[in-house]
Design a protein around this motif. Sequence first.
Motif, PDB file in Angstrom:
ATOM      1  N   THR A  32      80.562 -32.820  19.141  1.00  0.00           N
ATOM      2  CA  THR A  32      79.392 -32.264  18.455  1.00  0.00           C
ATOM      3  C   THR A  32      78.670 -33.359  17.683  1.00  0.00           C
ATOM      4  O   THR A  32      77.429 -33.454  17.729  1.00  0.00           O
ATOM      5  N   SER A  56      74.864 -34.843  18.453  1.00  0.00           N
ATOM      6  CA  SER A  56      73.865 -34.905  17.380  1.00  0.00           C
ATOM      7  C   SER A  56      73.308 -36.322  17.232  1.00  0.00           C
ATOM      8  O   SER A  56      72.087 -36.500  17.132  1.00  0.00           O
ATOM      9  N   ARG A  57      74.207 -37.327  17.211  1.00  0.00           N
ATOM     10  CA  ARG A  57      73.756 -38.723  17.075  1.00  0.00           C
ATOM     11  C   ARG A  57      72.857 -39.145  18.222  1.00  0.00           C
ATOM     12  O   ARG A  57      71.895 -39.864  18.033  1.00  0.00           O
TER      13      ARG A  57
END
Length: 184
Positions: free
Chosen positions: A139, A143-144
């Motif tokens: 996750t 996101s990064r």
Amino acid sequence: LTADVSSADEAARLVAHAVAALGGLDIVVHNAGGPPAGEFLSITDAQWQKAFEQNLMSFVRLVQAAVPALKQAGGGRILTIASSSIKQPIPGLVLSNAFRTGVYGLVKTLAKELGPANILLNVVAPGRIQTERIEELDTAMASRRGVDLQQVKKESVASIPLGRLGRPEDVAGMVAFLASDEAS
């Protein structure tokens, strides 16, 4: 019994409780949780210190507490669950890469020091195992990178020769074998 083995006092209390409850100590399994993900310049001094205590010093303190009881028993096993990062650093996991490799080096040192007392040490270094930790890391990676979580998972599985994540019971079976007399 709950204990924070990054505390020398709690590690000693844990070992004393096990010895009292079981009449001795034969096997120690160290399994520290993973420190937060991040790259080198994003990690704070506080995060470095916490990861040091959680991953390296917890092993040091648990082993220091356990060795006298293992010697009294005539030997035994000490196992630690690390990560495949001890062989190849994992991008974005600088804390885990640094401290789990330190534990690996310590295990190799202790194997020579404690072997004459019939204490065997092993490091189990699993790859990607289907756990909450992997879900958190995937996750964070999604996101990064600004991509869908399913894309990260698909890429991860594609990099594994078996085409699937490992299962917790895969690791448990290896640990049980290494703790047994068959792994002497």
